[in-house]
Design a protein around this motif. Sequence first.
Motif, mmCIF file in Angstrom:
data_model
loop_
_atom_site.group_PDB
_atom_site.id
_atom_site.type_symbol
_atom_site.label_atom_id
_atom_site.label_comp_id
_atom_site.label_asym_id
_atom_site.label_seq_id
_atom_site.Cartn_x
_atom_site.Cartn_y
_atom_site.Cartn_z
ATOM 1 N N GLY A 56 0.783 -1.222 0.000
ATOM 2 C CA GLY A 56 0.000 0.000 0.000
ATOM 3 C C GLY A 56 0.818 1.276 0.000
ATOM 4 N N TYR A 82 -4.608 6.471 -7.972
ATOM 5 C CA TYR A 82 -5.977 5.981 -7.976
ATOM 6 C C TYR A 82 -6.470 5.781 -6.539
ATOM 7 N N GLU A 95 -8.985 4.411 -5.280
ATOM 8 C CA GLU A 95 -9.520 3.091 -4.958
ATOM 9 C C GLU A 95 -8.426 2.087 -4.609
ATOM 10 N N GLU A 96 -7.172 2.423 -4.904
ATOM 11 C CA GLU A 96 -6.057 1.537 -4.557
ATOM 12 C C GLU A 96 -5.422 1.907 -3.226
ATOM 13 N N ASP A 154 -5.211 2.022 0.743
ATOM 14 C CA ASP A 154 -5.706 1.274 1.891
ATOM 15 C C ASP A 154 -4.719 1.464 3.026
ATOM 16 N N HIS A 172 0.402 2.693 -9.254
ATOM 17 C CA HIS A 172 -0.575 1.692 -8.846
ATOM 18 C C HIS A 172 -0.103 1.020 -7.557
ATOM 19 N N LEU A 223 -1.052 -1.885 -4.282
ATOM 20 C CA LEU A 223 -1.771 -3.134 -4.000
ATOM 21 C C LEU A 223 -2.046 -3.925 -5.276
ATOM 22 N N GLN A 224 -1.012 -4.018 -6.112
ATOM 23 C CA GLN A 224 -1.093 -4.869 -7.300
ATOM 24 C C GLN A 224 0.206 -5.657 -7.435
ATOM 25 N N ARG A 244 -4.880 -8.073 -7.778
ATOM 26 C CA ARG A 244 -5.197 -7.053 -6.792
ATOM 27 C C ARG A 244 -4.974 -7.628 -5.394
ATOM 28 N N GLU A 274 -4.708 -7.002 -0.935
ATOM 29 C CA GLU A 274 -5.290 -6.282 0.189
ATOM 30 C C GLU A 274 -4.347 -6.404 1.377
ATOM 31 N N SER A 293 0.681 -7.823 2.486
ATOM 32 C CA SER A 293 -0.471 -7.937 1.599
ATOM 33 C C SER A 293 -0.749 -9.390 1.258
#
Length: 455
Positions: A202, A227, A229-230, A232, A272, A274-275, A293, A295, A302
Amino acid sequence: MTRPLRVGIVGSGPAGIYAADLLTKDETLAAAGTPLSIDILDKLPAPYGLVRYGVAPDHPRIKQIQGALHKILDKPQIRFLGNVEYGVDLKLEDLRRHYDAVIFATGSDRDRPLDIPGIDLPGSHGAADFVFWYDSHPDVPDSWKVDGTSVAVLGAGNVAVDVARILAKHADDLLETDITDNVHRDLLDKRITDVHVFARRGIAQGKFTPMELRELDKQPGVEVIVYPEEFDLDEASLAAIEDSNQIKTNVKVLQNWAIRDPRGESRRLHLHFLQRPVEVLGPDRVTGLRTERMELDGTGNSRGTGEFLDYEVQAVYRAIGYLGSPLADLPFDEDRGVVPNEGGRVLDIEDKPMPGVYATGWIKRGPVGLIGHTKGDALETVGNLVADRDAFSPAADPDPESFTRLLHERGVPFTTWDGWKRLEAHEESLGESRGRKRVKVLSRDEMTRICREEV
């Protein structure tokens, strides 16, 4: 010991030079009245290692460290001998014959591998090769085909950020740096519009410094996109933010970028989080990258979600860490890319210290930390060397001139500190004619000829 303590240091980057400096300042040696004679050897004709060939050309403030290193190499107790390659021109037994102690400071020069399908496809590159190319390292090819309009950079450290910045930057914006004509030419030909940087964890786990991060957004014609939404933040992330001003600053910068309006620049640099890269796509060369993806799991680490995304890219640059290279006659930990050691004392295959043999810098502890961190590292190694000095087997042939005679006998066209000063003046004169501080000489042979006044 009435004669000078003879110490050989293999590697003239910051780690090796700081070790030499600390030896000259050591209070124990000074109190004992022990004089010093230090040779710093390097396989390249020029000194400074990572500072010259690992720092991006558009980082002149970091390259100013060369000034401090120059002052150290100017000390009368220290002699620089370049274009001398350990394991090729010399063995450990040669060094032990001429030095009471040897310190290896050879750094990390290889990319850490990434074991995913497609990683070996044409168009997939290690960051080290690309960095050495744009820094005009004399031992790498002088051309680089920067393929595609969209490229991926894997990693979340300063090297990944440097690589992404150079890929996105307009080539003419580098003309005020010390880049060579071949680098400018190949970067000028690139057609890149989008650079995608992928971090497995993250926004609070990035290893880049705030300075490196902010510089991404200071490039004319390049827009940084993140982004929301990425983003956390788990419990461990929140704790890290509270404990570290660096992490707090990074998170704040990224959050501010996420909420601002698009600028509509012609080039975009996408960050980007958490990928996790799971496959490089393409039948016979890179055509895409597949990621999973991730978390956060509450500890700052992660885990996969089972959701996959595909990105259309034509090249992949892997910047997930460096490894050191094995050294002749020394044990080596291939997994960590270091010489096994305890406090800088090199350990043999039975985990016992090899008398008079030491390591410092990244070959000692791995590629962790910034350039300045090598000072503390060198302090530990030098402290142990000084503590061990009465147990050394004295060098059989400690005469400095005897060592250079050996190089002459073996036909090694070594360079010296005075030779480097000639090369430095030559590069500065090349830069002056173009309104720059310096322009590097690219060819090893030309560097050597200038240093040795053979032009």
